[in-house]
Design a protein around this motif. Structure first.
Motif, short mmCIF file in Angstrom:
data_model
loop_
_atom_site.label_atom_id
_atom_site.label_comp_id
_atom_site.label_asym_id
_atom_site.label_seq_id
_atom_site.Cartn_x
_atom_site.Cartn_y
_atom_site.Cartn_z
N LYS A 75 9.02 -3.20 54.13
CA LYS A 75 9.35 -1.98 53.38
C LYS A 75 8.42 -0.85 53.79
O LYS A 75 7.21 -1.03 53.91
CB LYS A 75 9.21 -2.24 51.87
CG LYS A 75 10.19 -3.27 51.34
CD LYS A 75 9.84 -3.69 49.93
CE LYS A 75 10.76 -4.80 49.46
NZ LYS A 75 10.35 -5.35 48.13
N ALA A 128 13.64 -0.19 52.71
CA ALA A 128 13.10 0.78 51.75
C ALA A 128 12.24 1.81 52.48
O ALA A 128 11.37 1.47 53.27
CB ALA A 128 12.27 0.06 50.69
N ALA A 182 21.60 -1.17 47.66
CA ALA A 182 20.82 -0.39 46.70
C ALA A 182 19.33 -0.61 46.92
O ALA A 182 18.53 0.33 46.89
CB ALA A 182 21.22 -0.77 45.28
N ARG A 183 18.91 -1.86 47.14
CA ARG A 183 17.50 -2.14 47.41
C ARG A 183 17.01 -1.39 48.64
O ARG A 183 15.86 -0.96 48.69
CB ARG A 183 17.29 -3.64 47.60
CG ARG A 183 17.46 -4.48 46.35
CD ARG A 183 17.43 -5.96 46.66
NE ARG A 183 16.14 -6.41 47.12
CZ ARG A 183 15.91 -7.61 47.65
NH1 ARG A 183 16.91 -8.47 47.81
NH2 ARG A 183 14.69 -7.95 48.02
N SER A 184 17.89 -1.22 49.63
CA SER A 184 17.49 -0.53 50.86
C SER A 184 17.19 0.95 50.62
O SER A 184 16.56 1.60 51.46
CB SER A 184 18.59 -0.66 51.91
OG SER A 184 19.65 0.27 51.69
N THR A 190 15.39 2.09 48.07
CA THR A 190 14.24 2.20 47.17
C THR A 190 13.28 3.29 47.63
O THR A 190 12.80 3.29 48.76
CB THR A 190 13.49 0.86 47.08
OG1 THR A 190 14.38 -0.13 46.57
CG2 THR A 190 12.28 0.96 46.17
N ARG A 250 24.05 6.21 46.33
CA ARG A 250 23.78 5.66 45.00
C ARG A 250 24.97 5.88 44.06
O ARG A 250 25.32 5.01 43.27
CB ARG A 250 22.51 6.29 44.42
CG ARG A 250 21.21 5.84 45.08
CD ARG A 250 19.99 6.35 44.31
NE ARG A 250 18.76 5.91 44.98
CZ ARG A 250 18.04 6.67 45.81
NH1 ARG A 250 18.40 7.92 46.05
NH2 ARG A 250 16.95 6.17 46.39
N SER A 280 16.15 1.43 42.58
CA SER A 280 15.94 2.17 43.83
C SER A 280 15.40 3.58 43.62
O SER A 280 15.01 4.24 44.57
CB SER A 280 17.26 2.25 44.62
OG SER A 280 18.10 3.27 44.11
#
Length: 568
Positions: free
Chosen positions: A346, A374, A398-400, A402, A413, A427
């Motif tokens: 990340k 991220a 979605a995690r990507s 953050t 989003r 995120s």
């Protein structure tokens, strides 16, 4: 005889109830455990429990949750408890209707007088002969719960519905349990599980239960075994905090060695490193994972030593680490722990990081690559996100995102919100964007913990308003102040110090050890010197401040050496 164990999550009630069941069986009693091995024995009750824990059901109201939990307990009663009692067996339950009163009344704030008649209906007049309340400091319970998940490899970003409310829920539930016990001392037995070995608690509980079974009823409402930790005499100050912490750690190591290893997590400095070395052979995974955030050469040396014994945990501890040694260690660990290696990338846009991502894409690890993105806003990262959308990996996409600002990230989003609102909310940590603000407003009443976490470090009016509203309810409002030196941050810490002392102290991590910080730490230590999580957090703050202060002169010398010099 019907015996019920109650307590907040992480109190140890499940372990102790099963230990009691096994011991009574060895003594010749016929015993039925309604939640043997931690699993509800009625299949229908297990299905209902899944509903009440599902964090995706954000619109479920407290009343609906109450009635579902009531249905779960009624089914356990009809299918397991009542039949066992009719056979003349000792029946043990791990939670009963008292839990619903404590959660819905104490935790969620529904009127107790409205809940009790429904519980009476569900009970059919059958209430426990003995209720054993396993009482524990909520901060310590949370530490043990996290440790248990790590040891059983149940590490997850997810939260149960209870978890979404924040840590304050457990505090209010505990207070409700204690109030019920106070009002019914003949039925309730309180067992403190803070600083004594489980075997001691087990024996005290067995003695009390057998006395009742044999008609030798003991009118004792609280069992407080002699503490294995004697607080040294003398005032506890910042100056002697290090000595006191390691004295306490010695005692914890004898009682709960895994907890002692976990308490060292993230603490810099030579004394903590030496203790990690001493515990590394017995608890390699916990020691490795606990080095997350440590940047010194000694920590990197230990990571390399532990790489074969705990590859996934060493990889996790590399999160945020850059440089040649970290890149080489990731290459070494990839074959054994690809998911953890990728997650550690990340905010890393180096060529070495992208080489690993490309390797993982060739291996078909799209979801794990998404988790590594991220902070990445290059075109390559958007190509990977598009592939994730095509595969419907919505939570991973979605995690990507953050921590990623900008209209392009917010547009994605918006597309993801209908698929996984909580993943999108996660995120937005540290972001002040229209989508972030809209989600916080919508979900503040449904996922307060995640909303407060998402404003960590934010200095906006919206963030301060959320903290001020959330601080009376849960500690995460103070968690979001980590490292902030704003007058409003200090005001919130002081105002809520009595309710959330451990978190008020931990929020100082990263700040210099100035007069305000030192005074706050010593004020808290003076009131609760024997509280283990508080002692640990205070020492972590002090050790971090000292480490940063030691680095500053070296940084200044390096900058001076690198600057051009005027010739004489």
């Amino acid at each position: 005889m019907f015996i019920d164990f109650e307590g907040i999550d992480g109190s140890g009630k499940t372990t102790l109830s099963n230990l009691l069941s096994a011991k009574l069986k060895r003594l010749g009693y016929r015993v039925a455990h309604a939640r043997e091995g931690g699993e509800l024995q009625a299949p229908t009750a297990r299905r209902v429990r899944e509903l009440t824990r599902d964090s995706r059901l954000l619109e479920m109201s407290p009343r609906t949750e109450f009635f579902l939990n009531l249905a779960r307990d009624a089914q356990q009663l009809d299918e397991v408890i009542a039949p066992a009692l009719s056979r003349g067996e000792v029946c043990i339950s791990d939670r009963y209707l008292y839990s619903q009163l404590a959660l819905s009344g104490g935790g969620r704030g529904l009127p107790m007088e409205e809940l009790r008649p429904a519980c009476e209906l569900a009970s059919q007049g059958l209430w426990p002969d003995l209720v054993i309340l396993v009482d524990v400091d909520p901060d310590l319970a949370r530490l043990r719960k996290r440790l248990g998940k790590l040891q059983s490899k149940r590490v997850s970003d997810g939260d149960s519905r209870k978890g979404l409310a924040g840590a304050g829920l457990a505090v209010r539930v505990r207070e409700a349990f204690l109030e019920m016990a106070r009002k019914d001392p003949q039925r309730w037995l309180i067992v403190e599980n803070n600083d004594v070995p489980l075997r001691v608690l087990e024996q005290r509980i067995v003695d009390a239960v057998v006395a009742r079974l044999e008609g030798r009823e003991q009118q004792v409402q609280r069992i407080v075994p002699a503490s294995s930790h004697r607080v040294p005499e003398g005032e506890l100050t910042v100056q002697n905090l290090e000595e006191r912490f390691f004295q306490t750690l010695d005692v914890v190591e004898q009682r709960e060695p895994a907890l002692a290893a976990w308490l060292l997590s993230g603490i810099p400095g030579l004394p903590a490193h030496q203790r990690r070395l001493a515990l590394a052979e017995r608890h390699p995974a916990l020691i490795a994972r606990g080095m997350n955030g440590l940047e010194d050469a000694a920590a990197m040396d230990l990571r390399e030593v532990l790489a074969d014994a705990a590859p996934a945990d060493v990889a996790f501890s590399l999160t945020g680490r850059t440089g040649t040694r970290a890149a080489m260690l990731r290459q070494r660990l990839y074959a054994q722990a690809p998911a953890e290696v990728l997650a550690s990338l990340k905010n890393d846009g180096s060529p070495q990081a992208w080489a690993l991502r490309e390797r993982a894409m060739r291996d078909g690890r799209l979801a794990e690559v998404l988790a590594s993105l991220a902070g990445q806003d290059c075109e390559e990262s958007w190509v990977v996100r598009e592939a994730g959308m095509q595969r419907k990996l919505y939570a991973d996409v979605a995690r990507s995102l953050t921590g990623l600002p900008g209209s392009r990230a917010d547009a994605l989003r918006e597309v993801l919100i209908p698929h996984d609102r909580l993943a999108v909310l996660r995120s937005t940590q540290g972001l002040d964007t229209p989508v972030a603000r809209g989600l916080r407003e919508t979900l503040a009443g449904k996922a307060l913990k995640l909303v407060l976490r998402s404003v960590t470090g934010l200095d906006t009016e919206e963030a301060w308003a959320l903290r001020e509203r959330g601080a009376p309810l849960t500690k995460e409002a103070l968690d979001s102040l980590d490292g902030m030196d704003d007058p409003r941050a200090w005001k919130l810490r002081v105002e809520h110090l009595a309710r959330w002392p451990t978190t008020a102290v931990s929020s100082l991590k990263g700040l210099p050890l100035g007069p305000h910080a030192q005074a706050l730490i010593e004020r808290v230590l003076a009131t609760t010197p024997g509280k283990l999580p508080l002692l640990r957090n205070a020492y972590a703050v002090v050790a971090t401040a000292r480490a940063l202060a030691a680095q500053a002169p070296a940084t200044r010398r390096t900058e001076a050496d690198a600057s051009p010099r005027m010739e004489a």
